[in-house]
Design a protein around this motif. Structure first.
Motif, PDB file in Angstrom:
ATOM      1  N   SER A  49       0.825  -1.213   0.000  1.00 58.68           N
ATOM      2  CA  SER A  49       0.000   0.000   0.000  1.00 58.68           C
ATOM      3  C   SER A  49       0.857   1.260   0.000  1.00 58.68           C
ATOM      4  CB  SER A  49      -0.949   0.009   1.202  1.00 58.68           C
ATOM      5  OG  SER A  49      -1.901  -1.012   1.067  1.00 58.68           O
ATOM      6  N   GLN A  50       1.952   1.249   0.754  1.00 60.77           N
ATOM      7  CA  GLN A  50       2.860   2.402   0.774  1.00 60.77           C
ATOM      8  C   GLN A  50       3.528   2.595  -0.589  1.00 60.77           C
ATOM      9  OE1 GLN A  50       3.443   4.845   3.097  1.00 60.77           O
ATOM     10  NE2 GLN A  50       1.627   3.922   4.008  1.00 60.77           N
ATOM     11  N   HIS A  51       3.919   1.492  -1.219  1.00 61.51           N
ATOM     12  CA  HIS A  51       4.518   1.581  -2.557  1.00 61.51           C
ATOM     13  C   HIS A  51       3.499   2.121  -3.556  1.00 61.51           C
ATOM     14  CE1 HIS A  51       8.338  -0.081  -1.523  1.00 61.51           C
ATOM     15  NE2 HIS A  51       7.835  -1.253  -1.138  1.00 61.51           N
ATOM     16  N   LEU A  52       2.256   1.670  -3.439  1.00 63.46           N
ATOM     17  CA  LEU A  52       1.205   2.159  -4.331  1.00 63.46           C
ATOM     18  C   LEU A  52       0.970   3.655  -4.135  1.00 63.46           C
ATOM     19  CD1 LEU A  52      -1.289  -0.813  -4.062  1.00 63.46           C
ATOM     20  CD2 LEU A  52      -0.095  -0.060  -6.134  1.00 63.46           C
ATOM     21  N   LYS A  53       1.052   4.110  -2.900  1.00 66.02           N
ATOM     22  CA  LYS A  53       0.886   5.542  -2.615  1.00 66.02           C
ATOM     23  C   LYS A  53       1.965   6.352  -3.326  1.00 66.02           C
ATOM     24  CE  LYS A  53       0.688   8.869   1.159  1.00 66.02           C
ATOM     25  NZ  LYS A  53       0.822   9.060   2.604  1.00 66.02           N
ATOM     26  N   SER A  54       3.211   5.877  -3.274  1.00 60.79           N
ATOM     27  CA  SER A  54       4.311   6.570  -3.952  1.00 60.79           C
ATOM     28  C   SER A  54       4.124   6.563  -5.466  1.00 60.79           C
ATOM     29  CB  SER A  54       5.652   5.920  -3.608  1.00 60.79           C
ATOM     30  OG  SER A  54       5.936   6.068  -2.244  1.00 60.79           O
ATOM     31  N   LEU A  55       3.705   5.415  -6.005  1.00 57.83           N
ATOM     32  CA  LEU A  55       3.477   5.317  -7.455  1.00 57.83           C
ATOM     33  C   LEU A  55       2.331   6.223  -7.890  1.00 57.83           C
ATOM     34  CD1 LEU A  55       3.885   1.458  -7.839  1.00 57.83           C
ATOM     35  CD2 LEU A  55       5.449   3.218  -8.717  1.00 57.83           C
ATOM     36  N   LYS A  56       1.299   6.305  -7.065  1.00 53.93           N
ATOM     37  CA  LYS A  56       0.163   7.170  -7.382  1.00 53.93           C
ATOM     38  C   LYS A  56       0.573   8.640  -7.320  1.00 53.93           C
ATOM     39  CE  LYS A  56      -4.531   8.231  -6.021  1.00 53.93           C
ATOM     40  NZ  LYS A  56      -5.524   8.145  -4.978  1.00 53.93           N
ATOM     41  N   THR A  57       1.328   9.013  -6.302  1.00 53.43           N
ATOM     42  CA  THR A  57       1.801  10.389  -6.165  1.00 53.43           C
ATOM     43  C   THR A  57       2.656  10.809  -7.358  1.00 53.43           C
ATOM     44  OG1 THR A  57       1.748  10.229  -3.755  1.00 53.43           O
ATOM     45  CG2 THR A  57       3.139  11.961  -4.692  1.00 53.43           C
ATOM     46  N   ALA A  58       3.432   9.864  -7.885  1.00 48.81           N
ATOM     47  CA  ALA A  58       4.289  10.150  -9.043  1.00 48.81           C
ATOM     48  C   ALA A  58       3.509  10.141 -10.355  1.00 48.81           C
ATOM     49  CB  ALA A  58       5.419   9.120  -9.110  1.00 48.81           C
ATOM     50  N   GLY A  59       2.228   9.781 -10.298  1.00 50.04           N
ATOM     51  CA  GLY A  59       1.413   9.765 -11.504  1.00 50.04           C
ATOM     52  C   GLY A  59       1.586   8.516 -12.345  1.00 50.04           C
ATOM     53  N   LEU A  60       2.143   7.466 -11.741  1.00 48.06           N
ATOM     54  CA  LEU A  60       2.414   6.239 -12.490  1.00 48.06           C
ATOM     55  C   LEU A  60       1.269   5.239 -12.442  1.00 48.06           C
ATOM     56  CD1 LEU A  60       6.127   5.813 -11.425  1.00 48.06           C
ATOM     57  CD2 LEU A  60       5.269   6.542 -13.651  1.00 48.06           C
ATOM     58  N   VAL A  61       0.391   5.342 -11.451  1.00 44.76           N
ATOM     59  CA  VAL A  61      -0.771   4.457 -11.368  1.00 44.76           C
ATOM     60  C   VAL A  61      -2.011   5.270 -11.011  1.00 44.76           C
ATOM     61  CG1 VAL A  61       0.586   2.425 -10.682  1.00 44.76           C
ATOM     62  CG2 VAL A  61      -0.457   3.841  -8.931  1.00 44.76           C
ATOM     63  N   ALA A  62      -3.153   4.710 -11.388  1.00 45.33           N
ATOM     64  CA  ALA A  62      -4.450   5.289 -11.019  1.00 45.33           C
ATOM     65  C   ALA A  62      -5.237   4.206 -10.304  1.00 45.33           C
ATOM     66  CB  ALA A  62      -5.189   5.752 -12.268  1.00 45.33           C
ATOM     67  N   GLU A  63      -6.166   4.622  -9.490  1.00 45.06           N
ATOM     68  CA  GLU A  63      -6.972   3.653  -8.744  1.00 45.06           C
ATOM     69  C   GLU A  63      -8.442   3.830  -9.070  1.00 45.06           C
ATOM     70  OE1 GLU A  63      -7.399   6.132  -4.565  1.00 45.06           O
ATOM     71  OE2 GLU A  63      -5.992   4.466  -4.669  1.00 45.06           O
ATOM     72  N   ARG A  64      -9.164   2.712  -8.938  1.00 43.51           N
ATOM     73  CA  ARG A  64     -10.612   2.712  -9.149  1.00 43.51           C
ATOM     74  C   ARG A  64     -11.244   1.890  -8.044  1.00 43.51           C
ATOM     75  NH1 ARG A  64     -14.159  -0.859 -11.180  1.00 43.51           N
ATOM     76  NH2 ARG A  64     -12.524  -2.285 -11.896  1.00 43.51           N
ATOM     77  N   PRO A  65     -11.906   2.559  -7.092  1.00 48.37           N
ATOM     78  CA  PRO A  65     -12.569   1.805  -6.026  1.00 48.37           C
ATOM     79  C   PRO A  65     -13.837   1.127  -6.543  1.00 48.37           C
ATOM     80  CG  PRO A  65     -12.753   4.176  -5.634  1.00 48.37           C
ATOM     81  CD  PRO A  65     -11.998   3.991  -6.906  1.00 48.37           C
ATOM     82  N   GLU A  66     -14.044  -0.099  -6.084  1.00 47.87           N
ATOM     83  CA  GLU A  66     -15.273  -0.827  -6.407  1.00 47.87           C
ATOM     84  C   GLU A  66     -15.611  -1.703  -5.206  1.00 47.87           C
ATOM     85  OE1 GLU A  66     -16.240  -4.419  -9.272  1.00 47.87           O
ATOM     86  OE2 GLU A  66     -15.930  -2.569 -10.414  1.00 47.87           O
ATOM     87  N   GLY A  67     -16.624  -1.308  -4.482  1.00 46.68           N
ATOM     88  CA  GLY A  67     -16.982  -2.036  -3.272  1.00 46.68           C
ATOM     89  C   GLY A  67     -15.848  -1.976  -2.268  1.00 46.68           C
ATOM     90  N   ARG A  68     -15.449  -3.143  -1.762  1.00 45.88           N
ATOM     91  CA  ARG A  68     -14.357  -3.210  -0.786  1.00 45.88           C
ATOM     92  C   ARG A  68     -12.990  -3.241  -1.436  1.00 45.88           C
ATOM     93  NH1 ARG A  68     -15.602  -7.865   3.415  1.00 45.88           N
ATOM     94  NH2 ARG A  68     -13.360  -7.773   3.264  1.00 45.88           N
ATOM     95  N   ASN A  69     -12.935  -3.386  -2.742  1.00 44.24           N
ATOM     96  CA  ASN A  69     -11.656  -3.475  -3.449  1.00 44.24           C
ATOM     97  C   ASN A  69     -11.292  -2.162  -4.124  1.00 44.24           C
ATOM     98  OD1 ASN A  69     -11.039  -6.254  -2.990  1.00 44.24           O
ATOM     99  ND2 ASN A  69     -12.652  -6.783  -4.439  1.00 44.24           N
ATOM    100  N   VAL A  70      -9.998  -1.966  -4.263  1.00 48.06           N
ATOM    101  CA  VAL A  70      -9.487  -0.854  -5.057  1.00 48.06           C
ATOM    102  C   VAL A  70      -8.639  -1.479  -6.150  1.00 48.06           C
ATOM    103  CG1 VAL A  70      -8.078   1.227  -5.076  1.00 48.06           C
ATOM    104  CG2 VAL A  70      -9.473   0.697  -3.066  1.00 48.06           C
ATOM    105  N   TYR A  71      -8.934  -1.124  -7.385  1.00 46.37           N
ATOM    106  CA  TYR A  71      -8.211  -1.660  -8.534  1.00 46.37           C
ATOM    107  C   TYR A  71      -7.214  -0.626  -9.023  1.00 46.37           C
ATOM    108  CZ  TYR A  71     -11.699  -5.323  -8.585  1.00 46.37           C
ATOM    109  OH  TYR A  71     -12.488  -6.389  -8.233  1.00 46.37           O
ATOM    110  N   TYR A  72      -6.003  -1.094  -9.305  1.00 52.05           N
ATOM    111  CA  TYR A  72      -4.935  -0.217  -9.779  1.00 52.05           C
ATOM    112  C   TYR A  72      -4.610  -0.547 -11.218  1.00 52.05           C
ATOM    113  CZ  TYR A  72      -4.354   1.277  -5.013  1.00 52.05           C
ATOM    114  OH  TYR A  72      -4.582   1.810  -3.778  1.00 52.05           O
ATOM    115  N   ARG A  73      -4.301   0.490 -11.980  1.00 55.52           N
ATOM    116  CA  ARG A  73      -3.878   0.321 -13.369  1.00 55.52           C
ATOM    117  C   ARG A  73      -2.736   1.297 -13.650  1.00 55.52           C
ATOM    118  NH1 ARG A  73      -8.289   3.166 -13.152  1.00 55.52           N
ATOM    119  NH2 ARG A  73      -8.460   5.150 -14.202  1.00 55.52           N
ATOM    120  N   ALA A  74      -1.881   0.927 -14.573  1.00 52.76           N
ATOM    121  CA  ALA A  74      -0.746   1.778 -14.937  1.00 52.76           C
ATOM    122  C   ALA A  74      -1.238   2.998 -15.704  1.00 52.76           C
ATOM    123  CB  ALA A  74       0.252   0.998 -15.781  1.00 52.76           C
ATOM    124  N   GLN A  75      -0.571   4.100 -15.491  1.00 48.35           N
ATOM    125  CA  GLN A  75      -0.820   5.339 -16.216  1.00 48.35           C
ATOM    126  C   GLN A  75       0.395   5.597 -17.104  1.00 48.35           C
ATOM    127  OE1 GLN A  75      -4.201   5.804 -15.634  1.00 48.35           O
ATOM    128  NE2 GLN A  75      -3.700   7.945 -15.650  1.00 48.35           N
TER     129      GLN A  75
END
Length: 109
Positions: A49-75
């Motif tokens: 989760s911490q690594h994902l936060k860094s990747l998201k901050t850098a604009g390298l990944v985006a997230e899509r919440p759906e129910g209890r899950n959050v889906y990540y995809r490359a940007q």
């Protein structure tokens, strides 16, 4: 001139080998959850989760919440500062290889 902040953010995010591996797994998937990433990451869910936060901050990944899950995809556009920076140095190497080719042709026509 290339802005320092975006390139620094991307390079910092990709400098960590575990984070880079997480990004590569995301890039190979259409979308992936934290649970799926954690299964083969060799680190805890919290670390992923911490690594994902860094990747998201850098604009390298985006997230899509759906129910209890959050889906990540490359940007892919997040890599633009890195590509721009490297293309600047590509000119340097093209010129050097052209000089080398000319020298070799002079030595052995």
């Amino acid at each position: 001139m290339i802005e320092a902040a975006p390139i620094d953010s991307v390079m910092r995010a990709l400098a960590d080998p575990t984070r880079r591996a997480v990004f590569e797994r995301i890039a190979r998937s259409d979308e992936i959850t934290v649970a799926e990433l954690t299964r083969h990451a060799g680190v805890s869910q919290g670390a992923v989760s911490q690594h994902l936060k860094s990747l998201k901050t850098a604009g390298l990944v985006a997230e899509r919440p759906e129910g209890r899950n959050v889906y990540y995809r490359a940007q892919p556009d997040g890599l633009t500062p890195l590509v721009d920076w490297m293309s600047h140095y590509g000119v340097f190497w093209r010129d050097r290889f052209a000089d080398l080719r000319n020298l070799l042709q002079e030595i052995d026509p």
